[in-house]
Write an enzyme that holds these catalytic residues in place. Structure first.
Site, mmCIF file in Angstrom:
data_model
loop_
_atom_site.group_PDB
_atom_site.id
_atom_site.type_symbol
_atom_site.label_atom_id
_atom_site.label_comp_id
_atom_site.label_asym_id
_atom_site.label_seq_id
_atom_site.Cartn_x
_atom_site.Cartn_y
_atom_site.Cartn_z
ATOM 1 N N GLY A 276 0.755 -1.248 0.000
ATOM 2 C CA GLY A 276 0.000 0.000 0.000
ATOM 3 C C GLY A 276 0.778 1.285 0.000
ATOM 4 N N CYS B 188 11.913 -1.345 -0.649
ATOM 5 C CA CYS B 188 10.580 -1.109 -1.188
ATOM 6 C C CYS B 188 9.787 -0.116 -0.331
ATOM 7 C CB CYS B 188 9.838 -2.431 -1.357
ATOM 8 S SG CYS B 188 8.440 -2.252 -2.466
ATOM 9 N N LEU B 189 8.812 -0.589 0.428
ATOM 10 C CA LEU B 189 8.077 0.323 1.296
ATOM 11 C C LEU B 189 9.054 0.988 2.273
ATOM 12 C CD1 LEU B 189 5.164 1.319 2.096
ATOM 13 C CD2 LEU B 189 5.200 -0.461 3.841
ATOM 14 N N PHE C 232 3.759 2.948 -5.435
ATOM 15 C CA PHE C 232 4.111 4.337 -5.135
ATOM 16 C C PHE C 232 5.598 4.536 -5.364
ATOM 17 C CE2 PHE C 232 0.242 3.381 -2.981
ATOM 18 C CZ PHE C 232 -0.514 4.538 -3.062
ATOM 19 N N HIS D 20 13.507 -5.003 -5.191
ATOM 20 C CA HIS D 20 13.691 -6.114 -4.254
ATOM 21 C C HIS D 20 15.010 -6.845 -4.458
ATOM 22 C CE1 HIS D 20 9.696 -6.016 -2.395
ATOM 23 N NE2 HIS D 20 9.357 -5.461 -3.532
ATOM 24 N N GLU E 169 16.288 -8.864 -2.614
ATOM 25 C CA GLU E 169 16.168 -10.240 -2.119
ATOM 26 C C GLU E 169 15.563 -11.144 -3.183
ATOM 27 O OE1 GLU E 169 14.096 -7.905 -1.510
ATOM 28 O OE2 GLU E 169 12.050 -8.636 -1.368
#
Lengths: 406, 1151
Positions: free
Chosen positions: A252, A284-285, A329, A376, A378
């Site tokens: 989100g 990421c986030l 985002f 990412h 990972e």
């Protein structure tokens, strides 16, 4: 012949008929597409997909079955799953189950026989949008009404739904006993030896929906992990006196979780003000959280980046890595004297950019061991090109020890 | 990094003639490279011996050399052109081998030429199996257990260490030549000996045979900054053991988890880095143990390969073009992706469809000479580690099922999908199914079926289907075939749906249900033909229903990115996905939504009109790259006229299926149904764009489009150029004879027969020898010269046996009087309705009786008089007008005792069009296209500054020679016959005929000797003719050896020669002296028909295996002798080298 017994209704009134697959029922969420050919097991279980209905652009899904080793969290997290055709049998030496059984088991509603390319092109043109999959309700008008009522993803806190409820030590026997799936997926992944190095460094993972592979890799490189819920307070985190902090990926809108970026702001300020060397790595986030905590801004991408083939240029080395991506985002950037910074903070240098749309893919705090990437490293699923970032994080942590020694 | 400025001139090496293992994929890659490097401002020198290629068109490179691909010729070119760099990685194995040889001879150093793309060290590390193994072990990659041997005893030692089964591979060969799988000691010794012989450096690799392992390929690219990407992953349908070139392959990989895929990707990058391919593409092969996931690396090609062409076509990523740009210094992020325009080439394509490649075989042409004892009847068709396929087809579909059935349709093997299309096969399955399990017949059938599943042959897909229909389960099929269960299950799903269709009873259901069944069937890839059989309806009824109900496929774009970005490349495939399940809540689909589903609506060039060009499908013997060449020219001509050119083809190797060539590319089978669908869709698009669809051009695609021409016309499809009914008039021998009679043109006596009695009557009427063939064939399939009654009976028996298996083949046999020892001519001409232009008269070197596609020929003709040429002109004009030819036509003529006979007329492009174009320096196919568009020849010739006289007044000679694939097929007699068996051709060009002939021989791979021993063994008929040849050879200081009959004859005539034993006369014999390479040239004419183990057969086979030039006709022997005479004049005794001049086409045209 009744070919179609399920429907995917979009908020624009365009709908796709298909056949039901997985758990029989109804589900809703933001419809996004993922262009990866492989990696559905990881995608289904990636907590970042919370709130989203995932459309796979590759038509054959389920060919290699489900092996549970490749889970990225303890259970599937997607709201719904849209494919062109799922495989009724599986064929791979590792697999234990069909994708259909997995969806049934975890009550994930799916739909197949959808023209996923037309759907993808539609989303590409109109942007990601809300949708509803239903096996039970064939009244199109009612579904249309319902789809309009689905809350938007913007500003919503989805993290609280996937973050852990209490602190845990993922590689401890105690945790593994409690969680059967993790025995396979977290510690017994066949391709990563989590016991490669003894645990030397204490790393706090702020769990916004952390993927298992982040933990596996950190463990592999010698970190002892303490995973804490996303709403854990600054004080509690600092009390662990960590060697490093990892800000995990998650679902989100980062604006929806002010409590996380405020905590991070406090951590960073604390380390700056007290001259404490504390490496922080955001993924990421986590990347967006660092930007927001230091005065940056984020915006919603038209249809996000979801796939395993995004070219990212490392501005430091001028080389390219093919990356795994999953975000809706992005962090705003600005150019000053030919150099890219995170908009709003000249201390945050942009280190990576996406070659497809030139969006921000990585940042680093000037002279501080704080860095993050939007993609990412990972992998899982996706290429291993960016694994070096974990090594960099470890090097930063190691530096702390040499600093102490000297 | 920007492009390199220190390089200005680049030499590109082509791959030479089409052979098994190296086909037109290298024309595609080379052409792409030339185009893009020229655009970048480099001067391009090209050398290739293959005139049928697009790349050798003089308009592409700055200087085009059609010269032998041998170091001597290359050195001459380098000396003359002084290039700064050589790009060898686009010319296949030939290009790489030449580059290494030039390096080893010091040529590169001498002229200061740099190898770009791959350095010698990298080439060696990739190609030399020993070095490769060491390199891989060093970086920790797993390989199959193996060892190298240089002689038999070493080989045996290694074999003992590893244990059986084993695979033996010779180093430095092409298409797996000489490699074999062995299961026991006996097989091993035989195979090891052969392999040692066929390796250039007599080195062999003995390897653990990965029985039943899965095989994968990765196409990888690397730039000078060490950025690496995977362009495409390919999974082989067939397990390890079947050569990749012969395997059905699927892209992308289907049954790998992400972790396994990424691990392979990491291994691939490690490999390309360690081998040291600095820039460009490489193909890396892996094997995976299906039991435990162990991954081993099998091999890597440090160059663009057949798989790269497939990967390019499968993903839309232009590997060759990018490889060329990387070679001159660009990095991947600097090169834009053509398709999306906005994103860089530095990414990994992702696809949202499935691609299936199926190889095409021609086993029927290569029946071994055998007594058939102890073998299964199709033992020679079993697929193994040596590549045998001669072409391939690719099907793109949304699902594997759709793609597979499409690829089968595209193969042109009289199959229209996976089953249900051949009534006989269905009857047989029904019958076996109805038999009790313990019946002997059923047991025998199942036994044979199991044998075929264990030993894969080209019918394996159908065998799997039959097995499923006979209720053999997936597990058993897997255990027998080791084909992944996922694939077998996909086939099972097709079979299950087929049963559903069969059970559908029209009477009990309403139309809506029927329509819905058809729609669903279409998504499974079923063709109208299959449906008509399964539903017991006429194909036309299915078609009419589809038209009525608007059941047409959607066309989707191949865009490298699974629709994530907007695509600008109009490259389409059809799918029935989305035809009935995408809607908008209230009311009809808007235009926009329609475009989202059927993307071909979104692309249209602004043009006065548009034209569809039909391609020639998969390469096969008799129909290959030459037709693709013509199609590409047609497209270029259409574009020059500012019309939209739409290409339809399904051959991934070709230039025509490069999305860069046409304005719109439909990658689809060239069958009636698929072409009709495209035509209908384009008609619909025309309604929206107001750009009219002017018609379809089908005379360039060989027999493929012609076979469907009448059917297309019956559906009101507009055909440009000569009309189908007129083409049919020339194809139908009976009707054509009437035409010839009407025009009072001479032709050999002929007749037709449907059975032996009639055939004998006809043959006796005209007198033996006769030439017989089934009607409607291309490439002389089953064509034979018959000298007596007995052979005629034998021939007809075999033919009718064959036609009973393929009911589509007509049973009418055509019998012609055979004009013995006539000179045969091939003529290519263009007619615009009024005027005729003869583009070339080719004189065959072999006398009539050798298929025109297999015989060498020379231009201009060397034995025709001016009057005879005038007569030919007159004949052609008469025929062109009678057949209302508009466009190209090809004639085959024979000259015997001064009379010119018409043998055949084909009002379409012929195989020789590219050769003729290169010879005269005029783009003949382009001119023909423009004629079809309404231009007049007079104006066109003026525009090209060309005239009819020019054709007959060339200042040089060109010789076309063919290459034959006999090395790949054991025990096949190599004698030339009316049945075409060559896979490709080369051209020699020089100031006189003997030199041009000599060059053509070098190009074709047979080295013309300058001195040594020549073996003569000719039949009685040819003995008097050999005298002069023998004398000439003597004069040229050759020693002669001959078999008893020939030797006696020579000695009697005062020609000194040594006698050599025939096989029955003791040792050493003919085979010994050939195997020991004591002779440098073999002249052997056949005594009778092949199919028996005669001495002649062994002479020819042994020569072929040992790579000793062997000539089987007197005419060719004469040519060789003349060439030796010419070549000797300029022979360089000091360097012991052949020394001929080289010159570019552009220069020759100026002369």
């Amino acid at each position: 012949m009744k070919e179609y017994n399920a429907v995917l209704m979009l908020e624009t009134g365009v709908y796709f008929k298909g056949r039901f697959f997985g758990y029989e029922g109804e589900t809703s969420g933001e419809v996004i597409f993922n262009t990866g050919i492989v990696g559905y097991e990881e995608i289904l279980t990636d907590p970042s997909y919370k709130g989203q209905i995932v459309v796979m652009t590759y038509p054959h899904i389920g060919n290699y079955g489900i092996n549970y080793y490749d889970f990225e969290s303890s259970s599937p997290k997607v709201e719904g799953f849209v494919v062109n055709e799922f495989s009724k049998i599986f064929s791979n030496w590792q697999s234990k189950d069909t994708i259909e059984n997995l969806l049934k088991k975890y009550k994930i509603v799916g739909i197949e026989k959808v023209d996923t390319r037309a759907l993808t092109r539609y989303i590409r043109e109109k942007g990601s949008m809300r949708g509803i999959i239903s096996h039970v309700n064939q009244d199109l008008k009612k579904l249309y009404k319902k789809v309009k009522q689905i809350p938007s993803i913007v500003g919503r806190d989805l993290v609280k739904e996937v973050s852990c409820k209490e602190v845990y030590l993922p590689f401890s026997l105690e945790y593994q006993k409690r969680n059967e799936i993790s025995v396979y997926s977290l510690s017994k992944n066949l391709f990563i030896d989590v016991n490669a190095t003894p645990a030397k460094y204490k790393v706090i993972v702020i769990d916004c929906g952390c993927k298992f592979n982040i933990m596996r890799l950190l463990r592999k490189y010698g970190c002892e992990l303490i995973v804490v819920p996303a709403d854990t307070s600054f004080e509690k985190i600092i009390n662990y006196s960590p060697d490093g902090i990892l800000l995990s990926n998650g679902p989100g809108d980062p604006e929806g979780i002010p409590y996380v970026f405020k905590t991070v702001e406090k951590i960073i300020n604390y380390s700056i003000n007290n001259n404490i060397y504390l490496p922080i790595f955001g993924i990421c986030l986590g990347h967006q959280v660092i930007a927001l905590s230091l005065g940056g801004e984020t915006y919603k991408l038209k249809f996000g980046h979801h796939g395993i083939n995004h070219p990212v240029k490392n501005l430091t080395t001028q080389t390219i890595e093919i990356t795994s991506q999953n975000h809706n985002f992005a962090v705003k950037m600005e150019e000053v004297n030919g150099k890219l910074y995170v908009k709003g903070n000249k201390n945050l240098e942009v280190t990576h950019i996406n070659l497809n749309d030139f969006s921000c893919e990585g940042l680093r705090y000037k002279n501080l061991p704080i860095f993050a990437v939007q993609y990412h490293p990972e992998a899982a699923p996706g290429p291993n090109d960016a694994k070096y970032l974990f090594e960099e994080f470890i090097k930063m942590i190691e530096k702390k020890f040499t600093l102490i020694r000297t | 990094m920007p492009k390199r400025k220190d390089i200005k001139k680049i030499l590109i090496i082509g791959s030479g003639p089409i052979v098994i293992g190296q086909a037109c994929e290298f024309d595609y890659s080379g052409t792409q490279a030339i185009k893009v490097l020229k655009k970048e401002g480099y001067k391009i020198i090209l050398v290739n011996s293959n005139p049928a290629t697009i790349m050798t068109d003089p308009e592409f490179a700055d200087a085009t050399y059609i010269e032998p691909l041998i170091p001597e010729a290359l050195e001459k070119i380098i000396e003359k052109e002084r290039p700064d760099a050589i790009l060898p990685t686009l010319g296949g194995q030939t290009g790489l081998n030449l580059a290494v040889k030039l390096y080893e001879r010091g040529v590169l150093d001498k002229y200061n030429v740099e190898l770009i793309g791959a350095k010698v060290e990298a080439i060696k590390r990739g190609e030399d199996r020993k070095l490769f193994k060491e390199t891989m072990l060093k970086i920790g990659l797993d390989l199959p257990k193996s060892g190298f041997a240089y002689n038999l005893s070493e080989a045996e030692k290694i074999a003992k260490e590893i244990g059986f089964p084993l695979i033996i591979r010779p180093s430095f060969t092409l298409g797996g030549t000489g490699s074999r799988i062995v299961f026991n000691e006996d097989e091993f010794v035989d195979a090891a000996r052969n392999a040692l012989q066929s390796s250039m450096i007599s080195e062999i690799l003995i390897e653990e045979y990965l029985n039943g392992w899965k095989e994968y390929e990765f196409e990888v690219m690397r730039d000078c900054k060490d950025n690496c990407v995977v362009v495409c992953s390919i999974e082989n349908f067939d397990p390890m053991g079947v050569h990749t070139g012969d395997s059905i392959t699927v892209a992308p990989a289907q049954t790998l988890t992400d972790k396994e895929y990424q691990r392979m990707r990491d291994m691939a990058f490690k490999c390309i880095r360690a081998v040291g391919v600095e820039t460009g593409g490489s193909n890396i092969q892996f094997a995976v143990n299906p039991e435990n996931g162990r991954i081993v690396i099998i091999e890597m090609n440090p160059r663009v390969s057949r798989s790269s062409a497939l990967a390019s076509k499968a993903t839309g990523f232009p590997i060759a073009k990018i490889a060329a740009l990387l070679a001159v210094g660009y990095t991947l992020d600097e090169i834009p992706n053509d398709i999306t325009k906005k994103t860089p080439a530095c990414f990994e394509p992702t696809v949202d469809y499935v691609v299936v490649k199926i190889p095409k075989f021609a086993f029927e042409k290569f029946r071994p000479v055998t007594d058939d004892k102890g073998f299964s009847d199709n033992f020679y068709q079993i697929l193994g580690s040596q590549m045998k396929s001669i072409g391939e087809v690719m099907g793109i579909g949304k699902t594997f099922k759709e793609a597979l059935q499409k690829a089968i349709r595209g193969l042109e093997i009289n199959r229209y999908g996976l089953g249900g299309d051949v009534l006989n096969e269905e009857k047989m399955i029904e019958k076996i199914n109805s038999l009790p399990d313990d019946s002997a017949e059923k047991q025998k059938f199942l036994e044979k079926l199991r044998y075929n599943l264990i030993n894969p042959n080209c019918d394996r897909l159908f065998n799997i289907r039959v097995a499923l229909k006979l209720k053999i389960d997936i597990d058993e099929i897997y255990n027998l075939s080791k084909i992944d269960k996922w694939f077998i299950n996909q086939i099972k799903e097709i079979v299950e749906f087929e049963e559903k269709i069969k059970k559908f009873s029209l009477e009990k259901r309403n139309k809506e249900e029927f329509v819905s069944l058809i729609k669903e069937a279409k998504k499974y890839g079923f063709s109208d033909r299959q449906l008509s059989n399964l539903l017991k309806k006429e194909e036309k009824e299915i078609l009419n229903l589809r038209v009525e109900e608007n059941i047409l496929p959607n066309y989707k774009v191949v865009d490298t990115c699974a629709a994530e970005f907007e695509a600008y490349t109009p490259y389409f495939y059809s799918t029935y996905e989305g035809i009935d399940n995408v809607s908008v809540l209230d009311g009809k689909k808007t235009t926009q939504e329609l475009y989202l589903i059927n993307e071909s609506f979104t692309f249209s060039k602004k043009a006065k009109g548009k034209i569809i060009v039909l391609g020639s499908g998969p390469n096969r013997i008799g129909q290959g790259i030459e037709f693709d060449y013509c199609c590409v020219h047609a497209v270029m001509a259409i574009k020059e006229e500012n019309l939209e050119a739409i290409m339809v083809n399904c051959n991934p190797e070709t230039v025509s299926t490069d999305y860069d060539i046409s304005d719109k590319l439909y990658f689809e089978p060239v069958t009636f149904e698929d072409v009709f669908n495209i035509y209908k869709t384009e008609e619909l698009i025309s309604k929206k764009t107001k750009i009219p669809l002017l018609g379809v051009i089908l005379q360039f695609g060989g027999q493929t489009p012609l076979n469907i021409s009448l059917k297309l016309k019956s559906q009101n499809v507009k055909i440009l150029g000569t009309q189908p009914e007129n083409i049919a008039l020339a194809e139908d021998r009976e009707l054509f004879a009437k035409v010839l009679t009407k025009l009072k043109l001479p032709y050999p006596a002929h007749g037709f027969a449907k059975n032996y009695k009639d055939a004998l009557k006809v043959a006796k009427r005209m007198g033996f020898p006769v030439i017989v063939r089934p009607s409607y064939v291309l490439g002389g399939r089953a064509m034979e010269i018959i000298y007596d009654e007995f052979s005629l009976k034998d021939y007809l028996f075999k033919l009718f046996e064959e036609t009973s298996i393929h009911p589509d083949v007509s049973k009418v046999v055509i019998i012609d009087r055979f004009l013995e020892e006539a000179i045969e001519l091939d003529v290519d001409a263009i007619c615009d309705g009024d005027d005729v232009f003869i583009a070339g008269i080719m004189e065959h070197i072999e006398a009539a009786g050798v298929h025109s596609g297999d015989s060498a020929c020379v231009m201009p003709p060397v034995s025709l008089t001016k009057e005879q040429i005038d007569t030919i002109f007159k004949y052609i004009t008469l025929l062109a007008k009678e057949l209302k030819v508009k466009g190209l036509m090809n004639l085959q003529l024979a000259v015997k005792d001064g009379t010119i006979y018409i043998l055949e007329v084909n009002p379409r492009a012929s195989r020789t069009v590219p050769y003729v174009s290169k010879t005269i320096g005029l783009p003949v196919a382009k001119v023909a296209t423009k004629v079809m568009l309404g231009y007049k020849l007079k104006d066109l010739l003026k525009k090209y500054n060309f005239s009819q006289e020019k054709v007959f007044n060339l200042k040089y000679y060109t010789v076309k020679e063919v290459v034959l694939p006999f090395q790949k097929f054991s025990n096949v007699d190599i004698v030339l016959s009316p049945e075409m068996r060559s896979t490709g051709e080369v051209m020699g060009i020089d100031k006189n005929f003997p030199l041009a002939y000599g060059k053509s021989q070098f190009s074709a791979g047979s080295e013309i000797p300058i001195g040594g021993k020549v073996l003569l063994s000719v039949n009685n008929k040819d003995k008097p003719k050999i005298l002069n040849i023998a004398r000439e050879l003597k004069n040229l200081n050759f020693k002669l050896v001959a078999t008893s009959g020939t030797a006696d004859f020579l000695l009697k005539n005062g020609i000194d020669c040594e006698k050599v034993n025939k096989l029955s006369e003791g040792r050493p014999n003919i085979v010994d002296i050939i195997s020991n390479k004591e002779v440098v040239l073999v002249i052997n004419t056949p005594t009778g028909k092949g199919r028996s183990f005669s001495d002649g057969f062994y002479i020819r086979r042994t020569s072929t295996v040992n790579n000793i030039p062997v000539v089987t006709t007197i005419e060719a022997a004469r040519c060789i002798v003349n060439s030796i005479k010419e070549l000797k004049k300029s022979y360089d005794i000091f360097s012991n080298k052949i020394n001929f001049e080289v010159s570019s086409l552009q220069n020759w045209y100026k002369s």
